[in-house]
Enzyme design. Structure first.
Site, short mmCIF file in Angstrom:
data_model
loop_
_atom_site.label_atom_id
_atom_site.label_comp_id
_atom_site.label_asym_id
_atom_site.label_seq_id
_atom_site.Cartn_x
_atom_site.Cartn_y
_atom_site.Cartn_z
N GLU A 1 3.58 -13.96 12.59
CA GLU A 1 2.46 -14.96 12.02
C GLU A 1 2.91 -15.08 10.47
O GLU A 1 3.58 -14.41 9.90
CB GLU A 1 1.28 -14.00 11.86
CG GLU A 1 0.78 -13.62 13.45
CD GLU A 1 -0.61 -12.71 13.39
OE1 GLU A 1 -1.10 -12.99 14.50
OE2 GLU A 1 -0.70 -11.95 12.71
N CYS B 1 2.49 -17.05 2.78
CA CYS B 1 2.83 -15.81 3.18
C CYS B 1 3.90 -15.71 4.40
O CYS B 1 3.13 -16.11 5.43
CB CYS B 1 1.69 -14.77 3.19
SG CYS B 1 2.01 -13.23 3.69
N CYS C 1 7.99 -4.49 12.96
CA CYS C 1 8.24 -3.95 11.94
C CYS C 1 8.86 -2.47 12.28
O CYS C 1 8.00 -1.82 12.93
CB CYS C 1 7.16 -3.72 10.66
SG CYS C 1 7.56 -2.98 9.28
N CYS D 1 3.99 2.39 8.17
CA CYS D 1 2.82 2.74 7.06
C CYS D 1 1.50 2.69 7.94
O CYS D 1 1.03 1.91 8.76
CB CYS D 1 2.97 1.42 5.99
SG CYS D 1 4.41 1.32 5.14
N CYS E 1 -1.30 -0.21 7.99
CA CYS E 1 -0.86 -1.49 8.11
C CYS E 1 -0.68 -1.84 9.54
O CYS E 1 0.03 -1.30 10.28
CB CYS E 1 0.53 -1.94 7.21
SG CYS E 1 1.12 -3.38 7.48
N CYS F 1 -4.19 -9.08 3.75
CA CYS F 1 -2.74 -8.04 3.37
C CYS F 1 -3.06 -6.79 4.47
O CYS F 1 -3.88 -6.14 4.50
CB CYS F 1 -2.96 -7.64 2.07
SG CYS F 1 -1.53 -6.60 1.59
#
Length: 349
Positions: free
Chosen positions: A96, A109, A116, A120, A123, A341
Site C-alpha cells: 500500500e 507515503c 514487516c 510494533c 501498528c 499512520c
C-alpha cells in the site's frame, strides 16, 4: 510465473552492467545510457515504449529481461482528499501507498517491504508477515504512480516523499538508498533529497551506516516512548536497540551528516502521555538538534490502544516547547479509509 523468476529484472542492473550485456550481445555500448534514461527519467513501463531503440533490440531486451512494473490495484478516496492505493506487484504480492494532499505540500507515503518483520504493538503492518524486500524499481514506481495521481486529481505534482508505509526501510537498506538515488539523481527524477524523509523504528547500526554514507535526505525516528521499559512494551526492537544505543547512533549520524532528526511520538491514552513522559522526551531531545512531531493515534482492530485526550496532548506539546524543543502536533489524514499512520495492512489475499 516462471518467466518472472528466470529472467532478471532490468532495473536491478547498473548502467555498467547493462553495457557489458549489450556488448556481449553485439550491441553498441551507448544504448545502455538510452535504456537507463527510459527506465529512470521517462519511467517507461515496457520495452516497446523505448522508441529510439531499434525494434530488434527492444525485442531482444524483452526476451532477456523483465520490467516488473507496479500497478495500482485499487484506490480509495478519503473525505479529506487523501488517496490510499493498493499496489499489485509482478509476483502478485500486494503493498500500500498513500497520497497525502495538504495546502503546503503534496506527499507520497511509500512502502519498502511486503509486510514487516518488526512487531510494533500499535501498528497494523506489524501484525503482518514480512514476505520480502521491495526492489528499488518497485519503490520508484510507487512514487511515479502517486505523482501521476496527484496531477490527475489535484493538478499539482508531488513535492515530498516519506518512507513511512509498510516495512522497515533500514532493513532494506541497499534498495531504499538506490531508490532514493534514482529519485534524486539528475539522470533519474531529479527530486531534492531534502524533500525525502526515511522513517525508522530504530536500528542503531544502520543509523550509523546512514552517517557513514553521508546521506542527504531527512531521517525520522519512530520513538513513542523515551524510557526503555515502555518502549520495550510497544516496540520489541528496542530490546536490541536501546535508547542509549539509539542516542549514540543518532549523535554519530548528526556528526557525519549535520542533518537534524525528527522524532515521531504517538500519544497513547494513559500510557506515554503524562508530563513525566514529556520530561523524559525533552531529556532525550538534548542529544542533538531535533524536532518532535506528536502524532494522533489511529486505532486498529489488533490492539486496544486509544488516542490521548486533547487537553493532555496540548499540555504535552506545551511542556516540550517550554523546554526549547520544536514541537508540532500532526493531525491524521485518511483515517476513514485506513490510510492513516499505523493503519496500513492488506485485508485481501
Amino acid at each position: 510465473m516462471n518467466a518472472i523468476i528466470e529472467k532478471k529484472e532490468i532495473r536491478n542492473l547498473s548502467v555498467e552492467d547493462l553495457k557489458k550485456v549489450l556488448i556481449a550481445e553485439g550491441e553498441p555500448a551507448f544504448r545502455a545510457k538510452q535504456i537507463s534514461e527510459w527506465l529512470w527519467m521517462k519511467s517507461a513501463r515496457s520495452f516497446e515504449e523505448m522508441t529510439n531503440l531499434p525494434k530488434a533490440l527492444r525485442e531482444k531486451l524483452n526476451d532477456m529481461f523483465n520490467l516488473n512494473v507496479v500497478n495500482i490495484h485499487q484506490s480509495q478516496h478519503s473525505s479529506d482528499k487523501t488517496i490510499k492505493n493498493t499496489f499489485r506487484l509482478a509476483d502478485n504480492n500486494i503493498i500500500e501507498g498513500v497520497l497525502i494532499p495538504t495546502p503546503e505540500r503534496m506527499t507520497a507515503c511509500v512502502s519498502s517491504q511486503v509486510g514487516c518483520s518488526l512487531t510494533c504493538k500499535f501498528c497494523a503492518t506489524g501484525y503482518m508477515e514480512r514476505k520480502r524486500n521491495l526492489d528499488a524499481g518497485e519503490i520508484y514506481d510507487q512514487v511515479v504512480l502517486i505523482d501521476q495521481q496527484a496531477k490527475l486529481n489535484y493538478g499539482i505534482p508531488l513535492s515530498n516523499i516519506v518512507y513511512m508505509g509498510m516495512g522497515e526501510p533500514l532493513l532494506n537498506y541497499a534498495n531504499v538508498l538506490r531508490s532514493i538515488d534514482r529519485l534524486t539523481s539528475p539522470d533519474g527524477l531529479n527530486m531534492s533529497p531534502k524533500r525525502i524523509t526515511v522513517s525508522t523504528a530504530g536500528i542503531a547500526k544502520m543509523i550509523k551506516k546512514l552517517g557513514d554514507d553521508q546521506v542527504k535526505f531527512n531521517l525520522a525516528l519512530s520513538l513513542h516512548a523515551a524510557n526503555d521499559t515502555k518502549r520495550n512494551e510497544i516496540m520489541p526492537i528496542n530490546e536490541q536497540n536501546t535508547l542509549k544505543a539509539l542516542a549514540e547512533a543518532l549523535k554519530y549520524y548528526f556528526i557525519k551528516t549535520k542533518n537534524p532528526v525528527t522524532y515521531e511520538y504517538i500519544l497513547f491514552d494513559n500510557f506515554n502521555d503524562g508530563l513525566e513522559d514529556a520530561a523524559e522526551l525533552a531529556k532525550f531531545c538534548k542529544h542533538l538538534p531535533c524536532k518532535v512531531n506528536i502524532i494522533e493515534y489511529n486505532p486498529i482492530s489488533f490492539a486496544s490502544f486509544q488516542n490521548a485526550e486533547e487537553d493532555k496532548t496540548e499540555a504535552f506539546a506545551n511542556y516540550l516547547r517550554k523546554q526549547g524543543v520544536i514541537t508540532n502536533i500532526r493531525r491524521s489524514r485518511g483515517k476513514d479509509i485506513d490510510a492513516a499512520c499505523g493503519q496500513l495492512a492488506i485485508k485481501e489475499k
